[in-house]
Design an enzyme around this catalytic site. Structure first.
Site, PDB file in Angstrom:
ATOM      1  NE  ARG A 169      -3.316  -2.806   0.128  1.00 36.77           N
ATOM      2  CZ  ARG A 169      -3.858  -3.723   1.039  1.00 36.77           C
ATOM      3  NH1 ARG A 169      -3.307  -3.833   2.533  1.00 36.77           N
ATOM      4  NH2 ARG A 169      -5.100  -4.327   0.923  1.00 36.77           N
ATOM      5  CG  ASP A 348      -6.626 -11.375   2.052  1.00 42.55           C
ATOM      6  OD1 ASP A 348      -5.833 -11.801   1.276  1.00 42.55           O
ATOM      7  OD2 ASP A 348      -6.672 -10.529   2.459  1.00 42.55           O
ATOM      8  CD  GLU A 349     -10.188  -8.186   2.551  1.00 42.58           C
ATOM      9  OE1 GLU A 349     -10.834  -7.727   3.443  1.00 42.58           O
ATOM     10  OE2 GLU A 349      -9.426  -7.623   1.755  1.00 42.58           O
ATOM     11  CD1 TRP A 415      -7.972 -13.138   7.685  1.00 45.06           C
ATOM     12  CD2 TRP A 415      -8.655 -11.285   7.985  1.00 45.06           C
ATOM     13  NE1 TRP A 415      -8.796 -12.854   6.547  1.00 45.06           N
ATOM     14  CE2 TRP A 415      -9.316 -11.741   6.690  1.00 45.06           C
ATOM     15  CE3 TRP A 415      -9.142  -9.584   8.621  1.00 45.06           C
ATOM     16  CZ2 TRP A 415     -10.317 -10.877   6.252  1.00 45.06           C
ATOM     17  CZ3 TRP A 415     -10.086  -9.023   7.778  1.00 45.06           C
ATOM     18  CH2 TRP A 415     -10.487  -9.539   6.479  1.00 45.06           C
ATOM     19  CE1 TYR A 440      -5.710  -8.388  11.148  1.00 42.27           C
ATOM     20  CE2 TYR A 440      -6.521  -6.436   9.495  1.00 42.27           C
ATOM     21  CZ  TYR A 440      -6.318  -7.994   9.925  1.00 42.27           C
ATOM     22  OH  TYR A 440      -6.167  -8.813   8.937  1.00 42.27           O
ATOM     23  CG  ASP A 442      -4.696  -1.590  10.019  1.00 42.87           C
ATOM     24  OD1 ASP A 442      -4.830  -2.479  10.904  1.00 42.87           O
ATOM     25  OD2 ASP A 442      -5.584  -1.321   8.947  1.00 42.87           O
ATOM     26  CD1 TRP A 486      -4.052  -4.824   8.106  1.00 43.55           C
ATOM     27  CD2 TRP A 486      -2.908  -5.381   6.144  1.00 43.55           C
ATOM     28  NE1 TRP A 486      -4.092  -6.276   7.829  1.00 43.55           N
ATOM     29  CE2 TRP A 486      -3.635  -6.655   6.754  1.00 43.55           C
ATOM     30  CE3 TRP A 486      -2.453  -5.640   4.823  1.00 43.55           C
ATOM     31  CZ2 TRP A 486      -3.530  -7.869   6.223  1.00 43.55           C
ATOM     32  CZ3 TRP A 486      -2.437  -6.726   4.278  1.00 43.55           C
ATOM     33  CH2 TRP A 486      -2.763  -7.843   4.926  1.00 43.55           C
ATOM     34  CB  THR A 487       1.064   0.623   5.074  1.00 41.07           C
ATOM     35  OG1 THR A 487       1.278   0.045   3.751  1.00 41.07           O
ATOM     36  CG2 THR A 487       2.165  -0.095   6.083  1.00 41.07           C
ATOM     37  CD  GLU A 488      -5.242  -0.495   3.861  1.00 41.05           C
ATOM     38  OE1 GLU A 488      -4.144  -0.701   4.945  1.00 41.05           O
ATOM     39  OE2 GLU A 488      -6.222  -1.388   3.803  1.00 41.05           O
TER      40      GLU A 488
END
Length: 630
Positions: A169, A348-349, A415, A440, A442, A486-488
């Protein structure tokens, strides 16, 4: 007269010894620790010795760590007579295992013993935390370099103590990655899960597939909140990004190995593959040559029940044999670069809508005699696992890999809460617990009006309360746990640190220390001592733990206010009369029924008559929005 002098002298000695005792603010909390009388004082003539060759690197690392703030160039040599002795046991100590150590310090010196060099490494992390906080500084400091006399026996509760770092990200340089690994190792983490690919960028060089980095590693520049950014314009140059060469990867792997950290790489498939498809459109169902590397635009519609629809194809085609040829090339190079046993494959997803509309996928379903498109993921993952096994690697993935079936040898990373982990463990899978609800990092640490808002909130006290082994699950299947970053919304290392700490410190206790030792009051004192050390080390962290917690309830159209804090020794002051609160304002003591009208709440915390938390300001509409109804 002589007797009186002796009494006074003994009292003075006793007072000195008592005065020299300092709080032992070690993170993670050791298994057993006994405080003794006295201190050892390090000086420029102190020698560090090691009894076996495998201890040399640890001894040299300790000498280097000590050198900057003390100004001491301590001699490192083989032997058993140094002021600081690092010894590998001739006869293994079964109690401490592979990563444990024993530590004993007195006025004469320090002795750290372990069965392996990893244990010695963790022993010196404890030694550094027992030195004055100035040891963390970047400049020469003048202080007495004392270590309190203690006796410690220490070993980890879990074998897997990890942190995931997303570099897709936002790209982070190899120097940033190394610095972050170093910080984790000092808290006795042993696993670095490196999320290398996603929709927003492919970060690892694959020499046999050069477009993965030529195209997939770069996106059009965008600013603003992740998810609100515009998609690329026709002909717009993709100039933002980066990737790691094979040599970069090898350098980081060596760096981590020196700190007893195993790197688990993640190549996220079959979903989250937009960057790969931008490079090689033929890997997708629609084969759209205009597929782009996502710059942070919204590429999916998310529904309240957890389902979603992807608007731009980001999923590999499970019915195309060329996809498996592609994956074989990718994992051949990945397997050669990372010596550990695991490769993380994501899973995932994964949106199945493009598969449902694809004739090739429908034909494959008929051939396999399956009736649900979701089962194609099981087929994909089993094919992928065979590729990994051929390269001597074990598959690990997010808990969605259970959908459609996976071999018992696969390891599951839970997760979506702990449910997937419980299911996996009951099926006999090894499990790493990393639920959003506790791990999490983030997520916001405090009030959304202070920190930039993101998906959800997670306070450090909640992370600290995590228990990785659920009731009714055999502990042998729970390898351990992990924090996920997570680095969004994290564009640089400084902010990555801010989001990581102190929650990574809290989870270090969860994953290393005995379950019975868990005590929030005790941890919070150790955490605050680490704040001082982090300041000297120029490591960023969040102070949200000092902020007030604002809750409201709505009953019979009456709005009530409840204030609290994570730390027990804070005073909370508030105003609703458009004044700035201080320690002469109304002190919160019990639930308050708020008056009607367009009020604005302002809240601040104090400790010992000094402001310590952020000012939180909430208008009535926001107070009503967050209210729970009774």
């Amino acid at each position: 007269m002589k007797k009186s002098l002796l009494i006074l002298l003994s009292l003075a000695v006793g007072f000195t010894a008592q005065a020299q005792k300092v709080p032992l603010n070690i993170i993670p909390q050791p298994v057993e620790i006994i405080e003794l009388s006295g201190v050892f004082t390090l000086n420029k003539s102190s020698v560090i010795t090691f009894n076996k060759a495998e201890g040399r690197a640890t001894a040299e690392m300790l000498a280097q760590k000590i050198s900057m703030p003390t100004g001491f160039s301590l001699k490192v040599q083989e032997g058993k007579n140094g002021a600081i002795q690092l010894n590998i046991n001739d006869v293994p100590n079964e109690k401490i295992g592979k990563e444990g150590y024993t530590f004993e310090s007195n006025a004469k010196g320090v002795n750290i013993s372990a069965n392996t060099s990893a244990g010695l490494f963790y022993g010196i992390q404890t030694l550094v935390q027992l030195l004055p906080k100035e040891i963390e500084g970047k400049e020469l400091a003048k202080t007495a370099w004392t270590i309190p006399a203690v006796k410690i026996t220490d070993y980890p509760r879990f074998a897997w103590r990890g942190v995931m770092f997303d570099v897709s990200r936002n790209f982070f340089s190899k120097e940033d990655v190394k610095k972050y690994i170093d910080q984790l190792a000092r808290m006795k983490y042993n696993t670095f899960h490196w999320h290398l690919t996603d929709d927003e960028g492919w970060r690892i060089e694959i020499k046999s597939l050069p477009k993965l980095t030529q195209v997939g590693a770069f996106r059009v520049p965008r600013s603003g909140h992740f998810g609100d950014r515009a998609i690329p314009k026709e002909g717009e140059a993709a100039t933002e990004g980066g990737f790691y060469t094979h040599e970069d990867i090898k350098e980081v792997v060596r760096y981590a190995q020196e700190r007893n950290v195993t790197i688990v790489p993640e190549i996220d498939v079959p979903g989250h593959s937009m960057a790969a498809i931008a490079a090689y459109p033929e890997l997708s169902c629609n084969k759209n040559p205009k597929t782009f590397v996502n710059p942070g635009a919204s590429i999916a519609d998310w529904y309240g029940n957890g389902t979603f629809k992807v608007l731009y194809e980001n999923t590999l085609n499970p019915s195309d044999e060329k996809v498996y040829e592609f994956l074989d090339k990718v994992f051949t190079e990945v397997a050669a670069l990372f010596p550990n046993q695991y490769i993380h494959v994501g899973g995932d997803e994964c949106y199945k809508g493009f598969w449902a509309a694809d004739e090739g996928c429908q034909e494959l379903m008929r051939k396999l005699k399956i009736h649900h498109v979701e089962d194609l993921q099981g087929y994909f993952m089993n094919r992928l696992e065979k590729i990994l096994k051929a390269k001597g690697k074990k598959l690990i993935g997010w808990d969605e890999i259970l959908e459609g079936g996976i071999s018992p040898e696969a390891t599951v990373m839970s997760w979506r809460g702990i449910k997937g982990g419980i299911e996996a463990a009951k099926l006999g899978h090894d499990v790493v617990m990393t639920p959003t609800t506790f791990a999490y990092i983030d997520y916001n640490q405090g009030d959304n009006t202070v920190d930039p808002p993101i998906y959800a909130g997670l306070r450090v006290s909640k992370s600290y309360s995590f228990e990785p082994v659920p009731d009714g699950v055999e502990a042998k299947y729970i390898l351990g746990g992990q924090a996920n970053l997570w680095t969004e919304q994290i564009p640089n290392l400084r902010y990555a640190e801010y989001m990581s700490y102190p929650r990574v410190w809290a989870l270090a206790d969860v994953y290393w220390s005995p379950k019975a030792s868990k005590n929030w009051e005790n941890f919070s004192k150790r955490m605050e001592a680490q704040f001082d050390r982090a300041d000297l080390a120029q490591v960023n962290y969040s102070r949200a733990v000092y902020d007030a917690i604002v809750k409201t309830t709505l009953k019979n159209n009456k709005l009530s206010l409840e204030l609290g804090s994570e730390l027990s020794d804070l005073d909370i002051y508030y105003s609703i009369d458009d004044t700035m609160p201080d320690n002469f304002s109304t002190k919160y003591s019990k639930i308050v029924e708020l008056p009607e009208g367009a009020i604005t709440l302002r809240v601040i915390t104090y400790r010992k008559d000094k402001p310590i938390g952020h000012l939180i300001t909430l208008k009535r509409a926001e107070l009503e929005k967050r209210a729970t109804k009774q």
